[in-house]
Scaffold this active site. Structure first.
Site, PDB file in Angstrom:
ATOM      1  N   ASP A 133     -43.562 -49.301 126.355  1.00  0.00           N
ATOM      2  CA  ASP A 133     -42.677 -48.742 125.349  1.00  0.00           C
ATOM      3  C   ASP A 133     -42.306 -49.376 124.251  1.00  0.00           C
ATOM      4  O   ASP A 133     -42.248 -48.349 123.355  1.00  0.00           O
ATOM      5  CB  ASP A 133     -41.642 -47.176 125.412  1.00  0.00           C
ATOM      6  N   ARG A 184     -32.719 -61.828 118.876  1.00  0.00           N
ATOM      7  CA  ARG A 184     -32.377 -63.040 119.778  1.00  0.00           C
ATOM      8  C   ARG A 184     -33.624 -64.260 118.537  1.00  0.00           C
ATOM      9  O   ARG A 184     -33.859 -64.408 117.443  1.00  0.00           O
ATOM     10  CB  ARG A 184     -34.449 -63.408 120.749  1.00  0.00           C
ATOM     11  N   ASP A 260     -46.305 -67.455 130.464  1.00  0.00           N
ATOM     12  CA  ASP A 260     -45.155 -66.813 128.906  1.00  0.00           C
ATOM     13  C   ASP A 260     -43.839 -67.614 129.117  1.00  0.00           C
ATOM     14  O   ASP A 260     -43.171 -66.969 127.583  1.00  0.00           O
ATOM     15  CB  ASP A 260     -45.891 -66.108 128.500  1.00  0.00           C
TER      16      ASP A 260
HETATM   17  P1  AMP Z   1     -41.440 -59.390 130.366  1.00  0.00           P
HETATM   18  O1  AMP Z   1     -41.324 -59.895 131.769  1.00  0.00           O
HETATM   19  O2  AMP Z   1     -40.408 -59.636 129.596  1.00  0.00           O
HETATM   20  O3  AMP Z   1     -41.916 -61.820 130.786  1.00  0.00           O
HETATM   21  O4  AMP Z   1     -42.737 -59.482 129.664  1.00  0.00           O
HETATM   22  C1  AMP Z   1     -44.246 -59.779 130.072  1.00  0.00           C
HETATM   23  C2  AMP Z   1     -44.617 -59.057 129.350  1.00  0.00           C
HETATM   24  O5  AMP Z   1     -44.851 -57.494 128.952  1.00  0.00           O
HETATM   25  C3  AMP Z   1     -44.559 -59.973 127.317  1.00  0.00           C
HETATM   26  O6  AMP Z   1     -46.201 -59.989 126.975  1.00  0.00           O
HETATM   27  C4  AMP Z   1     -44.110 -58.160 126.828  1.00  0.00           C
HETATM   28  O7  AMP Z   1     -44.382 -57.985 126.025  1.00  0.00           O
HETATM   29  C5  AMP Z   1     -45.022 -57.563 127.875  1.00  0.00           C
HETATM   30  N1  AMP Z   1     -43.615 -55.969 128.023  1.00  0.00           N
HETATM   31  C6  AMP Z   1     -42.455 -56.204 129.039  1.00  0.00           C
HETATM   32  N2  AMP Z   1     -41.815 -54.931 128.893  1.00  0.00           N
HETATM   33  C7  AMP Z   1     -42.622 -54.120 128.183  1.00  0.00           C
HETATM   34  C8  AMP Z   1     -42.139 -52.418 127.192  1.00  0.00           C
HETATM   35  N3  AMP Z   1     -41.328 -52.040 127.469  1.00  0.00           N
HETATM   36  N4  AMP Z   1     -43.422 -52.454 126.466  1.00  0.00           N
HETATM   37  C9  AMP Z   1     -44.395 -53.415 126.249  1.00  0.00           C
HETATM   38  N5  AMP Z   1     -44.542 -54.426 126.267  1.00  0.00           N
HETATM   39  C10 AMP Z   1     -43.568 -54.500 127.695  1.00  0.00           C
HETATM   40 MG    MG Z   2     -41.841 -62.976 128.962  1.00  0.00          MG
END
Ligand code: AMP
Ligand code: MG
Length: 494
Positions: A133, A184, A260
């Site tokens: 979302d 951020r 990432d």
């Molecule tokens: P992270 O675990 O925060 O490093 O996120 C990993 C990936 O999932 C990244 O590409 C984020 O942008 C995507 N992501 C995490 N949470 C959400 C969310 N609520 N909606 C859309 N994309 C998400």
């Molecule tokens: Mg990330």
């Protein structure tokens, strides 16, 4: 009710100086994005000290204008919102990703000339949101705020947090939560995964564009270096080795070291399920999704090398046109990592023990302290802090032959180190923190904020974390470890 004109007038007095170098890169690097509508934005916390460093005047703004600004409802003049494309290995598996819940407003030029990314995290869906979302909940955003600011005060390279605002919208996870947006601030959001994205597309000319961009932005001393892409790799590797050593030295567990989430700048990035270790145990894991302990405290140095290997693979076309040769060059460079990490770690550990010189037996001296800590479940932070004063550590835990033998050995080593012990202890108190963001203290502050809108607990915690090396009456309550953190779990907050 505030008018759009008032918003525009106010936001321009803040002092933004945008220069959006990333959005001048080729189109495939990003997608235009637009923050979602937030019905009733409200400021939860503003970081005035950071704003000052950035040359931004938040004091002149009304709370309504600040809320609209940091909720992405009134964009700063000169900003150009985009979502960045990237890929990444998540728990070892490769995926195409991109900013799914973050929008880069652009790069702001600080008074000292530094260029920093200003990003809204949780501002709504983008082209890369997949089934997500694009939103974030208040708890996790405040958590990132607290821990990133604590890391910064500890002197560890990190992204920073400028603001958290609630949106007035609901975010649905296991339950309905209050939506929030974190602003951020980062040296950049270039990741190992950004390189993986271009490598996967088999787009060597844009890969070179990206590498040149990263060099110009973060390693300008290499612009004219011979074999600059190899030197670039080695420089990133050095910053990562140094960063991970810094984490190990304070007991920080990132929790989700996917490629990432590894920044080319060498900053700590993406505070999800991270947490600080209490009792010293290399297999400590807090993340609820890390079942195999891939990102456990003791694995972090090796995982960084694994991530750097993925980074090196992306650079192969730039290292040599002959793939075999490129692989040999990359492998040789990557082979330097273990010694590089060890060097950073050992230098940091010597400092933690007040040593300015090096002796061959130092590693063994350090290891035997860590072994004792592990056996006796000693608190990592407090043990080093207890060692940092003239008086021998008090407390029953220390009155055992194993520790006493180690202590005598260390004191003898200190006496050979060539400086008065008072000076050694003084240095130790500048590197061994008294205050870290203990899990139970962070949770307590977050639940007061989430549950009954009480930010006073969080502000008191932040004040203690801002001076982590000062042990005083106010900080004493933050120094005790929890009685039991075996069942403590952290979540990604996605
Ligand atoms: P992270 O675990 O925060 O490093 O996120 C990993 C990936 O999932 C990244 O590409 C984020 O942008 C995507 N992501 C995490 N949470 C959400 C969310 N609520 N909606 C859309 N994309 C998400
Ligand atoms: Mg990330």
């Amino acid at each position: 009710m505030i008018t759009q004109t008032a918003l525009i007038a106010d936001r321009d007095t803040v002092g933004w100086r945008f220069d959006n170098t990333y959005s001048r890169l080729p189109d495939i690097f990003f997608a235009p994005a637009k923050p979602a509508t937030a019905r009733a934005p409200r400021v939860s916390i503003l970081n005035h000290r950071l704003a000052d460093e950035l040359g931004l005047d938040l004091g002149a703004m009304s709370p309504e204008v600040a809320a609209a600004l940091f909720a992405g409802q009134a964009l700063p003049a000169g900003s150009q919102p985009i979502a960045q494309a990237y890929a990444g290995h998540q728990f070892g598996g490769f995926t195409m990703l991109g900013d799914g819940r973050a929008i880069l407003l652009g790069e702001h030029r600080t008074p000292s000339g530094r260029l920093v990314d200003i990003q809204l995290k949780g501002a709504g869906p983008t082209r890369f949101s997949r089934s997500g979302d694009g939103l974030a909940a208040l708890g996790p955003m405040l958590r990132e705020y607290v821990i990133s600011e604590a890391m910064s005060a500890l002197g560890i390279p990190t992204t920073r947090s400028l603001a958290v605002v609630t949106t007035g919208e609901r975010v649905y996870r296991e339950s309905a939560l209050r939506g929030a947006i974190l602003t951020r601030v980062a040296a950049s959001h270039l990741r190992v995964g950004t390189f993986q994205y271009l490598a996967t597309r088999q787009d060597p000319s844009n890969l070179r564009v990206l590498a040149d961009y990263a060099i110009a932005r973060h390693y300008p001393e290499l612009i004219d270096a011979p074999r600059k892409y190899l030197e670039f790799f080695r420089a990133v590797m050095d910053r990562q080795a140094s960063l991970i050593a810094r984490w190990q030295l304070v007991g920080f567990i990132h929790g989700v070291m996917n490629t990432d989430n590894m920044a080319i700048s060498g900053e700590t990035i993406d505070y999800g399920p991270c947490a600080f270790m209490n009792a010293y145990r290399p297999d400590t894991v807090f993340s609820s999704i890390d079942h195999a302990g891939r990102y456990a405290y003791g694995n972090q140095p090796a995982i960084a090398q694994w991530n750097l290997a993925r980074f090196a693979e992306t650079l192969l076309p730039l290292l040599d046109s002959d793939q075999e040769k490129a692989i040999a060059i990359a492998s040789e460079a990557l082979g330097e990592y273990p010694a590089l990490f060890e060097r950073h770690w050992l230098a940091g550990m010597r400092k933690k023990l007040g040593l300015q010189t090096g002796e061959a037996d130092d590693v063994e001296l350090i290891r035997s302290l860590l072994d004792w800590m592990q056996e006796s479940r000693a608190d990592f932070t407090n043990t080093f802090r207890d060692l940092s004063s003239e008086e021998p550590p008090a407390g029953d835990r220390y009155q055992v032959p194993n520790f006493q033998a180690w202590y005598s050995r260390w004191r003898l080593r200190l006496s050979r180190d060539g400086r008065p012990s008072t000076a050694a202890y003084a240095v130790m108190r500048t590197v061994n923190p008294a205050v870290i963001p203990r899990n139970h203290r962070v949770e307590e502050a977050l639940s007061a904020a989430e549950g009954h809108d009480d930010l006073s607990v969080l502000h008191r915690l932040l004040a203690a974390l801002a001076s982590p090396f000062e042990a005083g009456a106010e900080s004493a309550q933050y120094q005790d470890p929890p009685l039991d953190d075996c069942n403590y779990r952290t979540f990604c907050g996605t």
